[in-house]
Write a protein that holds these residues in place. Structure first.
Motif, short mmCIF file in Angstrom:
data_model
loop_
_atom_site.label_atom_id
_atom_site.label_comp_id
_atom_site.label_asym_id
_atom_site.label_seq_id
_atom_site.Cartn_x
_atom_site.Cartn_y
_atom_site.Cartn_z
N LYS A 203 -0.54 88.16 59.65
CA LYS A 203 -0.05 87.30 60.73
C LYS A 203 -0.42 85.84 60.45
O LYS A 203 0.40 84.93 60.64
N ALA A 204 -1.63 85.62 59.99
CA ALA A 204 -2.06 84.25 59.67
C ALA A 204 -1.22 83.67 58.53
O ALA A 204 -0.87 82.49 58.54
N ALA A 205 -0.89 84.50 57.55
CA ALA A 205 -0.08 84.02 56.42
C ALA A 205 1.34 83.69 56.86
O ALA A 205 1.94 82.74 56.35
N ARG A 206 1.89 84.45 57.79
CA ARG A 206 3.25 84.18 58.27
C ARG A 206 3.33 82.92 59.11
O ARG A 206 4.32 82.20 59.07
N THR A 207 2.28 82.65 59.89
CA THR A 207 2.32 81.50 60.78
C THR A 207 1.80 80.23 60.15
O THR A 207 1.99 79.15 60.70
N ALA A 208 1.15 80.35 58.99
CA ALA A 208 0.61 79.15 58.32
C ALA A 208 1.75 78.30 57.79
O ALA A 208 2.71 78.80 57.22
#
Length: 153
Positions: A102-107
């Motif tokens: 999730k963090a990688a998608r929103t970064a």
């Protein structure tokens, strides 16, 4: 606190640290074994493979350490401790992977200045170019070799 309780806390701490290390090594080795083939096949860059190995090593180590800490604090023993560690580590790994994904998608990717994208005009020697493989063609028109015929008996 009794001496036994203090000693148990120390042992649990050492077991947790050991589990983190073993989990990180196991996760990293597993990811490296998978990613080597992808890099060789051109499906993944070396940089992406290194990032994947680091990610897997970290999340697997944390999940394993957390599982050992929880099961050790509960005081489970025998088969229950093995099943408890497996269940807790699986759940923790799932949660960590979900959070990292999730963090990688929103970064948002960092803005790159245009000067960094332009080719450099330094006075250093250019990098050597990769050589192309030369095709090998048969240039002689000699007759093909005949198969050896075994002598008659």
């Amino acid at each position: 606190m009794s001496k036994l309780a203090i000693m148990r806390k120390r042992m649990l701490g050492a077991a947790t640290v050991g589990a983190v290390m073993v989990g990180a090594v196991a996760g990293g080795v597993d990811a490296a074994a998978r990613d080597i083939r992808k890099v060789k096949n051109g499906e993944m860059s070396r940089r992406d493979a290194a990032a994947d190995v680091a990610r897997e090593a970290g999340t697997t180590g944390l999940a394993t350490g957390a599982a050992v800490a929880v099961v050790g604090a509960l005081g489970l023993g025998g088969v229950l401790s093995v099943l408890g560690v497996a269940a807790m580590a699986t759940g923790a790994k799932y949660l960590l992977d979900s959070a990292v994904d999730k963090a990688a998608r929103t970064a948002k990717p960092a803005a790159t200045p245009k000067a960094a994208l332009a080719p450099s005009r330094s006075k250093t020697a250019p990098a050597p170019k990769a050589r192309k493989a030369k095709s090998v063609k048969a240039k002689s028109k000699a007759a093909p070799a005949k198969a050896a015929i075994p002598p008659a008996e």
